[in-house]
Motif scaffolding. Structure first.
Motif, PDB file in Angstrom:
ATOM      1  N   ASN A   1      -1.710  -6.830 -10.209  1.00  0.00           N
ATOM      2  CA  ASN A   1      -0.434  -6.743  -9.193  1.00  0.00           C
ATOM      3  C   ASN A   1       0.405  -5.760  -9.618  1.00  0.00           C
ATOM      4  O   ASN A   1       1.137  -4.871  -8.954  1.00  0.00           O
ATOM      5  CB  ASN A   1       0.330  -8.045  -9.239  1.00  0.00           C
ATOM      6  CG  ASN A   1       1.581  -8.038  -8.545  1.00  0.00           C
ATOM      7  OD1 ASN A   1       1.167  -7.897  -7.100  1.00  0.00           O
ATOM      8  ND2 ASN A   1       2.485  -8.353  -8.837  1.00  0.00           N
TER       9      ASN A   1
ATOM     10  N   THR B   1      -0.914  -3.211  -6.521  1.00  0.00           N
ATOM     11  CA  THR B   1       0.005  -3.592  -5.505  1.00  0.00           C
ATOM     12  C   THR B   1       1.225  -4.391  -5.659  1.00  0.00           C
ATOM     13  O   THR B   1       1.512  -4.801  -6.707  1.00  0.00           O
ATOM     14  CB  THR B   1      -1.101  -4.549  -4.737  1.00  0.00           C
ATOM     15  OG1 THR B   1      -0.429  -4.993  -3.482  1.00  0.00           O
ATOM     16  CG2 THR B   1      -1.451  -5.857  -5.363  1.00  0.00           C
ATOM     17  N   ASN B   2       1.963  -4.770  -4.578  1.00  0.00           N
ATOM     18  CA  ASN B   2       3.527  -5.368  -4.766  1.00  0.00           C
ATOM     19  C   ASN B   2       2.983  -6.625  -3.879  1.00  0.00           C
ATOM     20  O   ASN B   2       3.368  -6.301  -2.459  1.00  0.00           O
ATOM     21  CB  ASN B   2       4.431  -4.539  -4.419  1.00  0.00           C
ATOM     22  CG  ASN B   2       5.596  -5.447  -4.596  1.00  0.00           C
ATOM     23  OD1 ASN B   2       5.770  -6.458  -4.746  1.00  0.00           O
ATOM     24  ND2 ASN B   2       6.818  -4.606  -4.543  1.00  0.00           N
TER      25      ASN B   2
ATOM     26  N   VAL C   1      -7.662  -7.225  -3.004  1.00  0.00           N
ATOM     27  CA  VAL C   1      -7.060  -6.048  -3.216  1.00  0.00           C
ATOM     28  C   VAL C   1      -7.724  -4.859  -2.848  1.00  0.00           C
ATOM     29  O   VAL C   1      -7.404  -4.210  -1.987  1.00  0.00           O
ATOM     30  CB  VAL C   1      -6.435  -5.628  -4.732  1.00  0.00           C
ATOM     31  CG1 VAL C   1      -5.867  -4.391  -4.885  1.00  0.00           C
ATOM     32  CG2 VAL C   1      -5.383  -6.570  -5.332  1.00  0.00           C
TER      33      VAL C   1
ATOM     34  N   ILE D   1       1.037   0.340   0.214  1.00  0.00           N
ATOM     35  CA  ILE D   1       2.266   0.626  -0.312  1.00  0.00           C
ATOM     36  C   ILE D   1       2.438   1.904  -0.919  1.00  0.00           C
ATOM     37  O   ILE D   1       3.617   2.259  -1.374  1.00  0.00           O
ATOM     38  CB  ILE D   1       2.489  -0.452  -1.838  1.00  0.00           C
ATOM     39  CG1 ILE D   1       1.712  -0.271  -2.880  1.00  0.00           C
ATOM     40  CG2 ILE D   1       2.808  -1.719  -1.365  1.00  0.00           C
ATOM     41  CD1 ILE D   1       2.036  -0.619  -4.289  1.00  0.00           C
ATOM     42  N   ARG D   2       1.515   2.806  -0.671  1.00  0.00           N
ATOM     43  CA  ARG D   2       1.576   4.441  -0.796  1.00  0.00           C
ATOM     44  C   ARG D   2       2.221   4.970   0.266  1.00  0.00           C
ATOM     45  O   ARG D   2       2.172   4.708   1.322  1.00  0.00           O
ATOM     46  CB  ARG D   2       0.286   4.745  -1.392  1.00  0.00           C
ATOM     47  CG  ARG D   2      -0.393   4.146  -2.624  1.00  0.00           C
ATOM     48  CD  ARG D   2      -1.587   4.523  -3.205  1.00  0.00           C
ATOM     49  NE  ARG D   2      -2.002   3.874  -4.091  1.00  0.00           N
ATOM     50  CZ  ARG D   2      -3.395   3.950  -4.853  1.00  0.00           C
ATOM     51  NH1 ARG D   2      -4.141   4.590  -3.940  1.00  0.00           N
ATOM     52  NH2 ARG D   2      -3.450   3.298  -5.519  1.00  0.00           N
TER      53      ARG D   2
ATOM     54  N   ILE E   1       1.913  -6.745   2.959  1.00  0.00           N
ATOM     55  CA  ILE E   1       0.708  -7.401   2.293  1.00  0.00           C
ATOM     56  C   ILE E   1       0.780  -9.031   2.499  1.00  0.00           C
ATOM     57  O   ILE E   1      -0.417  -9.307   2.674  1.00  0.00           O
ATOM     58  CB  ILE E   1       1.130  -7.348   0.675  1.00  0.00           C
ATOM     59  CG1 ILE E   1       0.810  -5.371   0.306  1.00  0.00           C
ATOM     60  CG2 ILE E   1       0.258  -8.174  -0.034  1.00  0.00           C
ATOM     61  CD1 ILE E   1       1.196  -5.061  -0.856  1.00  0.00           C
TER      62      ILE E   1
ATOM     63  N   SER F   1      -7.824  -3.488   1.028  1.00  0.00           N
ATOM     64  CA  SER F   1      -7.221  -2.387   0.863  1.00  0.00           C
ATOM     65  C   SER F   1      -5.636  -2.522   0.503  1.00  0.00           C
ATOM     66  O   SER F   1      -4.832  -1.872   1.116  1.00  0.00           O
ATOM     67  CB  SER F   1      -7.400  -1.304   1.877  1.00  0.00           C
ATOM     68  OG  SER F   1      -8.736  -1.086   2.209  1.00  0.00           O
ATOM     69  N   LEU F   2      -5.460  -3.449  -0.297  1.00  0.00           N
ATOM     70  CA  LEU F   2      -3.603  -3.952  -0.211  1.00  0.00           C
ATOM     71  C   LEU F   2      -3.223  -2.791  -0.881  1.00  0.00           C
ATOM     72  O   LEU F   2      -1.917  -2.881  -0.927  1.00  0.00           O
ATOM     73  CB  LEU F   2      -3.733  -5.224  -0.839  1.00  0.00           C
ATOM     74  CG  LEU F   2      -4.046  -6.592  -0.300  1.00  0.00           C
ATOM     75  CD1 LEU F   2      -3.983  -7.496  -1.172  1.00  0.00           C
ATOM     76  CD2 LEU F   2      -3.547  -6.479   1.153  1.00  0.00           C
ATOM     77  N   ASP F   3      -3.807  -2.125  -2.061  1.00  0.00           N
ATOM     78  CA  ASP F   3      -3.276  -0.990  -2.712  1.00  0.00           C
ATOM     79  C   ASP F   3      -2.950   0.031  -1.963  1.00  0.00           C
ATOM     80  O   ASP F   3      -2.241   0.876  -2.255  1.00  0.00           O
ATOM     81  CB  ASP F   3      -4.095  -0.725  -3.769  1.00  0.00           C
ATOM     82  CG  ASP F   3      -5.471  -0.377  -3.180  1.00  0.00           C
ATOM     83  OD1 ASP F   3      -5.924  -0.536  -2.332  1.00  0.00           O
ATOM     84  OD2 ASP F   3      -6.177   0.386  -4.034  1.00  0.00           O
ATOM     85  N   GLU F   4      -3.573   0.336  -0.643  1.00  0.00           N
ATOM     86  CA  GLU F   4      -3.279   1.349   0.184  1.00  0.00           C
ATOM     87  C   GLU F   4      -1.934   1.034   0.981  1.00  0.00           C
ATOM     88  O   GLU F   4      -1.363   1.980   1.435  1.00  0.00           O
ATOM     89  CB  GLU F   4      -4.418   1.668   1.114  1.00  0.00           C
ATOM     90  CG  GLU F   4      -5.737   1.929   0.359  1.00  0.00           C
ATOM     91  CD  GLU F   4      -5.511   3.528  -0.447  1.00  0.00           C
ATOM     92  OE1 GLU F   4      -4.783   4.264   0.058  1.00  0.00           O
ATOM     93  OE2 GLU F   4      -6.245   3.238  -1.416  1.00  0.00           O
TER      94      GLU F   4
ATOM     95  N   GLN G   1       5.795  -7.304  -0.627  1.00  0.00           N
ATOM     96  CA  GLN G   1       5.871  -6.430   0.391  1.00  0.00           C
ATOM     97  C   GLN G   1       5.461  -7.145   1.776  1.00  0.00           C
ATOM     98  O   GLN G   1       4.485  -7.910   1.807  1.00  0.00           O
ATOM     99  CB  GLN G   1       5.358  -5.366   0.177  1.00  0.00           C
ATOM    100  CG  GLN G   1       5.598  -4.403  -0.660  1.00  0.00           C
ATOM    101  CD  GLN G   1       6.798  -3.612  -0.407  1.00  0.00           C
ATOM    102  OE1 GLN G   1       6.983  -3.215   0.725  1.00  0.00           O
ATOM    103  NE2 GLN G   1       7.609  -3.584  -1.438  1.00  0.00           N
TER     104      GLN G   1
END
Length: 106
Positions: free
Chosen positions: A54, A58-59, A96, A105-106, A65, A100-103, A62
């Motif tokens: 986390n 990711t956050n 994640v 917040i970018r 998410i 693609s949860l990491d994508e 958000q």
């Protein structure tokens, strides 16, 4: 994002209100992410994430998410409109990458 707290996020997905509860208190081994539909408090989707995943990837607080995780729970068979409909996932870290949860917040 406030660390080491319990956060509550209200979100509407597909014209239906949900409540996301993200428990990031430091005494917990993992972060819990719980989704309740507005119509009942006996139905929920529960997911656990590691602290490392986390904080680095990711956050969970958000709204995008939260919405993505709600869509995932519904597509996995969670009937959020029914009483006592419970879906639990012990290792949320796999989502994640899968979602693609990491994508987001970018």
């Amino acid at each position: 994002m406030k660390l080491f707290t319990k956060e509550f996020k209200k979100i509407v997905v597909d014209d239906y209100p949900f409540l996301c509860v993200i428990d990031q208190r430091s005494e917990n081994e993992r972060i819990s992410f719980k989704i309740y539909p507005s119509s009942t408090k006996t139905s929920y989707f529960l997911n656990f994430f590691s602290w490392k995943k986390n904080q680095l990837a990711t956050n969970l607080c958000q709204p995008m998410i939260c919405a993505k995780l709600i869509h995932y729970a519904i597509s996995s068979g969670w009937d959020y409109k029914s009483e006592r409909a419970v879906l639990k996932l012990q290792d949320g870290d796999i989502l994640v990458e899968r979602l693609s949860l990491d994508e987001l917040i970018r």
